[in-house]
Design an enzyme around this catalytic site. Structure first.
Site, PDB file in Angstrom:
ATOM      1  N   ASP A  12       0.804  -1.229   0.000  1.00  0.00           N
ATOM      2  CA  ASP A  12       0.000   0.000   0.000  1.00  0.00           C
ATOM      3  C   ASP A  12       0.833   1.272   0.000  1.00  0.00           C
ATOM      4  O   ASP A  12       0.422   2.304   0.530  1.00  0.00           O
ATOM      5  CB  ASP A  12      -0.970   0.018   1.210  1.00  0.00           C
ATOM      6  CG  ASP A  12      -1.859  -1.207   1.223  1.00  0.00           C
ATOM      7  OD1 ASP A  12      -2.170  -1.715   0.134  1.00  0.00           O
ATOM      8  OD2 ASP A  12      -2.209  -1.657   2.325  1.00  0.00           O
ATOM      9  N   GLU A  13       1.987   1.223  -0.627  1.00  0.00           N
ATOM     10  CA  GLU A  13       2.874   2.390  -0.665  1.00  0.00           C
ATOM     11  C   GLU A  13       2.389   3.441  -1.663  1.00  0.00           C
ATOM     12  O   GLU A  13       2.932   4.556  -1.711  1.00  0.00           O
ATOM     13  CB  GLU A  13       4.309   1.954  -1.041  1.00  0.00           C
ATOM     14  CG  GLU A  13       4.987   1.021  -0.024  1.00  0.00           C
ATOM     15  CD  GLU A  13       4.703  -0.454  -0.292  1.00  0.00           C
ATOM     16  OE1 GLU A  13       3.830  -0.745  -1.136  1.00  0.00           O
ATOM     17  OE2 GLU A  13       5.347  -1.310   0.343  1.00  0.00           O
ATOM     18  N   LYS A  15       1.767   2.260  -5.043  1.00  0.00           N
ATOM     19  CA  LYS A  15       2.353   1.740  -6.285  1.00  0.00           C
ATOM     20  C   LYS A  15       1.447   2.004  -7.486  1.00  0.00           C
ATOM     21  O   LYS A  15       1.914   2.423  -8.546  1.00  0.00           O
ATOM     22  CB  LYS A  15       2.594   0.219  -6.163  1.00  0.00           C
ATOM     23  CG  LYS A  15       3.555  -0.155  -5.052  1.00  0.00           C
ATOM     24  CD  LYS A  15       3.651  -1.655  -4.870  1.00  0.00           C
ATOM     25  CE  LYS A  15       2.412  -2.314  -4.327  1.00  0.00           C
ATOM     26  NZ  LYS A  15       2.057  -1.977  -2.953  1.00  0.00           N
ATOM     27  N   ASN A  37      -5.222 -10.183  -3.714  1.00  0.00           N
ATOM     28  CA  ASN A  37      -4.895  -9.619  -2.391  1.00  0.00           C
ATOM     29  C   ASN A  37      -4.440  -8.167  -2.550  1.00  0.00           C
ATOM     30  O   ASN A  37      -4.535  -7.370  -1.622  1.00  0.00           O
ATOM     31  CB  ASN A  37      -3.817 -10.445  -1.658  1.00  0.00           C
ATOM     32  CG  ASN A  37      -2.609 -10.789  -2.518  1.00  0.00           C
ATOM     33  OD1 ASN A  37      -2.606 -10.581  -3.726  1.00  0.00           O
ATOM     34  ND2 ASN A  37      -1.582 -11.329  -1.899  1.00  0.00           N
ATOM     35  N   GLY A  39      -4.520  -4.285  -3.830  1.00  0.00           N
ATOM     36  CA  GLY A  39      -5.527  -3.261  -4.109  1.00  0.00           C
ATOM     37  C   GLY A  39      -4.769  -2.007  -4.483  1.00  0.00           C
ATOM     38  O   GLY A  39      -4.143  -1.383  -3.631  1.00  0.00           O
ATOM     39  N   HIS A  40      -4.752  -1.678  -5.755  1.00  0.00           N
ATOM     40  CA  HIS A  40      -3.980  -0.528  -6.244  1.00  0.00           C
ATOM     41  C   HIS A  40      -4.951   0.571  -6.646  1.00  0.00           C
ATOM     42  O   HIS A  40      -5.734   0.414  -7.578  1.00  0.00           O
ATOM     43  CB  HIS A  40      -3.089  -0.956  -7.418  1.00  0.00           C
ATOM     44  CG  HIS A  40      -2.030  -1.948  -7.017  1.00  0.00           C
ATOM     45  ND1 HIS A  40      -1.120  -2.483  -7.887  1.00  0.00           N
ATOM     46  CD2 HIS A  40      -1.739  -2.482  -5.795  1.00  0.00           C
ATOM     47  CE1 HIS A  40      -0.311  -3.307  -7.230  1.00  0.00           C
ATOM     48  NE2 HIS A  40      -0.685  -3.325  -5.965  1.00  0.00           N
ATOM     49  N   GLN A 221       1.917  -6.075  -3.262  1.00  0.00           N
ATOM     50  CA  GLN A 221       2.345  -6.222  -1.865  1.00  0.00           C
ATOM     51  C   GLN A 221       3.605  -5.372  -1.646  1.00  0.00           C
ATOM     52  O   GLN A 221       3.800  -4.393  -2.345  1.00  0.00           O
ATOM     53  CB  GLN A 221       2.601  -7.695  -1.485  1.00  0.00           C
ATOM     54  CG  GLN A 221       1.330  -8.537  -1.392  1.00  0.00           C
ATOM     55  CD  GLN A 221       0.762  -8.931  -2.725  1.00  0.00           C
ATOM     56  OE1 GLN A 221       1.417  -9.558  -3.546  1.00  0.00           O
ATOM     57  NE2 GLN A 221      -0.488  -8.577  -2.974  1.00  0.00           N
ATOM     58  N   THR A 298      -9.655  -4.842   1.643  1.00  0.00           N
ATOM     59  CA  THR A 298     -10.477  -5.401   2.721  1.00  0.00           C
ATOM     60  C   THR A 298     -11.166  -4.330   3.570  1.00  0.00           C
ATOM     61  O   THR A 298     -12.024  -4.663   4.383  1.00  0.00           O
ATOM     62  CB  THR A 298      -9.592  -6.240   3.669  1.00  0.00           C
ATOM     63  OG1 THR A 298      -8.538  -5.396   4.150  1.00  0.00           O
ATOM     64  CG2 THR A 298      -8.990  -7.436   2.961  1.00  0.00           C
ATOM     65  N   GLY A 299     -10.776  -3.062   3.424  1.00  0.00           N
ATOM     66  CA  GLY A 299     -11.359  -1.992   4.235  1.00  0.00           C
ATOM     67  C   GLY A 299     -10.858  -1.971   5.676  1.00  0.00           C
ATOM     68  O   GLY A 299     -11.271  -1.139   6.476  1.00  0.00           O
ATOM     69  N   GLY A 412      -0.103  13.909  -2.850  1.00  0.00           N
ATOM     70  CA  GLY A 412      -1.566  13.829  -2.879  1.00  0.00           C
ATOM     71  C   GLY A 412      -1.978  12.648  -3.725  1.00  0.00           C
ATOM     72  O   GLY A 412      -1.166  12.132  -4.505  1.00  0.00           O
TER      73      GLY A 412
HETATM   74  P1  GDP Z   1      -0.830   0.374  -3.523  1.00  0.00           P
HETATM   75  O1  GDP Z   1      -1.415  -0.914  -3.080  1.00  0.00           O
HETATM   76  O2  GDP Z   1       0.631   0.458  -3.272  1.00  0.00           O
HETATM   77  O3  GDP Z   1      -1.173   0.736  -4.940  1.00  0.00           O
HETATM   78  O4  GDP Z   1      -1.486   1.502  -2.592  1.00  0.00           O
HETATM   79  P2  GDP Z   1      -3.041   1.595  -2.148  1.00  0.00           P
HETATM   80  O5  GDP Z   1      -3.830   2.061  -3.297  1.00  0.00           O
HETATM   81  O6  GDP Z   1      -3.484   0.360  -1.471  1.00  0.00           O
HETATM   82  O7  GDP Z   1      -2.938   2.662  -1.009  1.00  0.00           O
HETATM   83  C1  GDP Z   1      -2.433   3.939  -1.230  1.00  0.00           C
HETATM   84  C2  GDP Z   1      -3.509   4.963  -0.822  1.00  0.00           C
HETATM   85  O8  GDP Z   1      -2.918   6.241  -0.727  1.00  0.00           O
HETATM   86  C3  GDP Z   1      -4.612   5.094  -1.846  1.00  0.00           C
HETATM   87  O9  GDP Z   1      -5.792   5.458  -1.190  1.00  0.00           O
HETATM   88  C4  GDP Z   1      -4.113   6.249  -2.727  1.00  0.00           C
HETATM   89  O10 GDP Z   1      -5.186   6.950  -3.353  1.00  0.00           O
HETATM   90  C5  GDP Z   1      -3.452   7.108  -1.708  1.00  0.00           C
HETATM   91  N1  GDP Z   1      -2.300   7.888  -2.180  1.00  0.00           N
HETATM   92  C6  GDP Z   1      -1.338   7.544  -3.068  1.00  0.00           C
HETATM   93  N2  GDP Z   1      -0.380   8.500  -3.128  1.00  0.00           N
HETATM   94  C7  GDP Z   1      -0.748   9.452  -2.235  1.00  0.00           C
HETATM   95  C8  GDP Z   1      -0.162  10.680  -1.816  1.00  0.00           C
HETATM   96  O11 GDP Z   1       0.911  11.083  -2.242  1.00  0.00           O
HETATM   97  N3  GDP Z   1      -0.836  11.393  -0.856  1.00  0.00           N
HETATM   98  C9  GDP Z   1      -2.024  10.966  -0.331  1.00  0.00           C
HETATM   99  N4  GDP Z   1      -2.609  11.713   0.604  1.00  0.00           N
HETATM  100  N5  GDP Z   1      -2.597   9.815  -0.715  1.00  0.00           N
HETATM  101  C10 GDP Z   1      -1.955   9.071  -1.645  1.00  0.00           C
HETATM  102  P1  IMO Z   2      -0.917  -4.144  -2.281  1.00  0.00           P
HETATM  103  O1  IMO Z   2      -0.458  -4.663  -3.619  1.00  0.00           O
HETATM  104  C1  IMO Z   2      -0.943  -4.648   2.039  1.00  0.00           C
HETATM  105  C2  IMO Z   2      -1.006  -8.739   3.589  1.00  0.00           C
HETATM  106  C3  IMO Z   2      -2.268  -9.198   4.290  1.00  0.00           C
HETATM  107  C4  IMO Z   2      -1.679 -10.203   5.256  1.00  0.00           C
HETATM  108  C5  IMO Z   2      -0.561 -10.841   4.459  1.00  0.00           C
HETATM  109  C6  IMO Z   2      -0.938 -12.148   3.787  1.00  0.00           C
HETATM  110  O2  IMO Z   2      -2.211  -3.441  -2.309  1.00  0.00           O
HETATM  111  O3  IMO Z   2       0.179  -3.368  -1.635  1.00  0.00           O
HETATM  112  P2  IMO Z   2      -2.478 -12.838   1.735  1.00  0.00           P
HETATM  113  O4  IMO Z   2      -3.871 -12.441   1.361  1.00  0.00           O
HETATM  114  O5  IMO Z   2      -1.460 -12.490   0.722  1.00  0.00           O
HETATM  115  O6  IMO Z   2      -2.396 -14.262   2.177  1.00  0.00           O
HETATM  116  O7  IMO Z   2      -2.146 -11.974   3.059  1.00  0.00           O
HETATM  117  O8  IMO Z   2      -0.199  -9.898   3.470  1.00  0.00           O
HETATM  118  N1  IMO Z   2      -1.215  -8.207   2.217  1.00  0.00           N
HETATM  119  C7  IMO Z   2      -1.161  -6.918   1.902  1.00  0.00           C
HETATM  120  N2  IMO Z   2      -0.978  -5.826   2.684  1.00  0.00           N
HETATM  121  N3  IMO Z   2      -1.047  -4.511   0.702  1.00  0.00           N
HETATM  122  C8  IMO Z   2      -1.196  -5.585  -0.097  1.00  0.00           C
HETATM  123  O9  IMO Z   2      -1.168  -5.508  -1.433  1.00  0.00           O
HETATM  124  C9  IMO Z   2      -1.301  -6.864   0.501  1.00  0.00           C
HETATM  125  N4  IMO Z   2      -1.480  -8.104   0.028  1.00  0.00           N
HETATM  126  C10 IMO Z   2      -1.411  -8.928   1.087  1.00  0.00           C
HETATM  127  O10 IMO Z   2      -2.903  -8.136   4.949  1.00  0.00           O
HETATM  128  O11 IMO Z   2      -1.115  -9.542   6.353  1.00  0.00           O
HETATM  129 MG    MG Z   3      -2.918  -1.625  -1.796  1.00  0.00          MG
END
Ligand code: GDP
Ligand code: IMO
Ligand code: MG
Length: 421
Positions: A12-13, A15, A37, A39-40, A221, A298-299, A412
């Site tokens: 969840d960085e 990406k 698993n 969520g981008h 991940q 997953t929320g 942002g």
């Molecule tokens: P991913 O799994 O690495 O693609 O990241 P996620 O989408 O799961 O989580 C990143 C969250 O941060 C999402 O809600 C994005 O909309 C949000 N986001 C991404 N970049 C930024 C940023 O620079 N600032 C803020 N405030 N939110 C961001």
């Molecule tokens: P993105 O691509 C954050 C975590 C789960 C759990 C562990 C194992 O959005 O960054 P799994 O379903 O793979 O058996 O779960 O890994 N996990 C993540 N955490 N971002 C993800 O993907 C993840 N995918 C799996 O929460 O701790």
């Molecule tokens: Mg994610």
């Protein structure tokens, strides 16, 4: 050539957003591991889209997207996702390809994930329950079904054989939920999958590379969830580091050029497992609230803490990261002070190395304090130089510790909120 973009923390960085930002420069965006698993999150025309299996380049009309052999694909979530993307006028028959060696998640994989997690009780991994672990177990256990198999006349028999194996395991767990509705949905989604572009991914990609095309490999991940080097056993089941790109796409190391590591300006983790810099206090709450840290798949609320340079140094080393993207810098705009962990103290001794395992260890983070910038207008900056001096000093400190340059800062969630340094 292939550039790799991957997460350096626990996922969840940001990406997805960064891949979308870079995608226009590439001919192909390819996912090499993980599955639903992931969520981008992307914002397209101010609408939020969360991609799980489809690569994040899909909204660029001239970019082709490949789901690589290293991915595990659930036809049900895949079909749903295709519907969401198609609603934006994207023609997936034109720009999405699936490797025939990609493994399939079947309904009993999801059931096994659920049953296994329930059996672990308080030691559960906190899996997303998408069937990831069981699907990768069948892959390495040499029982799995692959996307190419759906085109075979005996796919149903192969499925039944695998299901019978799973049934024994499920009986052992005393799992007795009725999964017939899942199965019905699965077979109808398999029919949809058959209509998509199923290709030999390794030839597909190598031919493009030979022709001089540019490829971005999109990680899912994060490196600290890697099956070998993450906080085992609280990890996912795939290789999330750059080494996973070659096996997950069928390309040789010689094609890899840049390795772009994405890190938040702080740190989060969702699910169970060690997290040395986690904050269990009001500061952690504030990060969660301002950063809207709730899982895209997953929320679930994400656990929050300050940036962990020990872990980042480790994951930069593992993947040979050549440049960094720092996301969510705007979340720190409201803080008077920000901190970075520069060492771990374990049993009275300080170390800058990742221990064999963190579970069961008492790790005391050694903090480096930085002056905050308390400037909520920083999120409106359109150029790196416009950012507050304290924020730039923080960025410089991070790159100084990691000895890897920060090339971009994201301030942002919007598509254009990326500042080149
Ligand atoms: P991913 O799994 O690495 O693609 O990241 P996620 O989408 O799961 O989580 C990143 C969250 O941060 C999402 O809600 C994005 O909309 C949000 N986001 C991404 N970049 C930024 C940023 O620079 N600032 C803020 N405030 N939110 C961001
Ligand atoms: P993105 O691509 C954050 C975590 C789960 C759990 C562990 C194992 O959005 O960054 P799994 O379903 O793979 O058996 O779960 O890994 N996990 C993540 N955490 N971002 C993800 O993907 C993840 N995918 C799996 O929460 O701790
Ligand atoms: Mg994610």
């Amino acid at each position: 050539m292939v550039d790799v973009l991957l997460g350096l923390q626990w996922g969840d960085e940001g990406k997805g957003k960064i891949v979308d930002y870079f995608a226009g420069k590439y001919d192909v965006i390819a996912r090499f591991q993980g599955g639903p698993n992931a969520g981008h999150t992307l914002y397209i025309d101010d609408k939020k889209v969360v991609l799980h299996t489809i690569p994040s380049g899909v909204f660029h009309k001239n970019t082709i997207n490949l789901i690589g052999n290293g991915v595990v694909l659930d036809p049900v979530t895949f079909r749903r996702e295709c519907g969401e993307v198609a609603a934006f006028g994207i023609d997936l028959k034109q720009n999405l390809f699936i490797a025939e060696r990609t493994h399939i998640i079947v309904p009993t994989h999801r059931a096994l994930d659920k049953a296994s997690e329930a059996a672990k009780g308080h030691e559960k991994i906190g899996s997303t329950l998408k069937g990831i672990g069981p699907a990768y177990m069948d892959k390495t256990g040499r029982n799995g079904l692959r996307v190419g198999d759906v085109l075979l006349p005996d796919f149903r028999e192969r499925y039944e054989k695998l299901k019978a194996k799973h049934q024994h395991l499920l009986d052992g767990y005393h799992f007795n939920e009725d999964i017939s509705a899942w199965e019905e949905e699965f077979f109808s989604a398999v029919e949809f999958l058959k209509t998509m572009n199923i290709v030999n991914g390794e030839y597909f990609l190598n031919e493009k590379l030979q022709a001089g095309k540019q490829v971005l490999a999109e990680g899912a991940q994060g490196s600290m969830l890697d099956v070998d080097f993450g906080t085992y056993p609280f990890v996912t089941s795939s290789s999330t580091i750059s080494a996973g790109v070659c096996t997950g796409l069928g390309i040789a190391p010689k094609w890899i050029r840049e390795v772009i590591g994405v890190t938040k300006a702080y740190c989060t983790r969702v699910g169970s497992g060690p997290f040395p810099t986690e904050l269990h206090d009001a500061t952690g709450e504030k990060l969660r609230e301002i950063g809207r840290e709730f899982g895209a798949t997953t929320g679930r609320p994400r656990r929050c803490g300050w940036i962990d340079l020990v872990a980042l140094d480790y994951t930069c080393m593992l993947s040979g990261v050549t440049q960094l993207v720092m996301t969510k810098s705007d979340v720190l705009d409201a803080f008077d002070e920000v901190y970075a962990c520069t060492a771990y103290e374990v049993n009275g001794t300080q170390t800058r190395q990742m221990p064999f395992q963190l579970n069961g260890l008492t790790v005391k983070p050694i903090w480096e304090k930085h002056k905050g910038w308390s400037d909520e207008a920083a999120a409106n900056s359109k150029q790196y130089n416009e950012l507050p001096a304290e924020m730039k000093a923080f960025v410089t400190a991070v790159e100084g510790y990691l000895k890897v340059p920060v090339k971009f800062v994201s301030n942002g969630p919007g598509r254009d909120q990326v500042l080149e340094k």
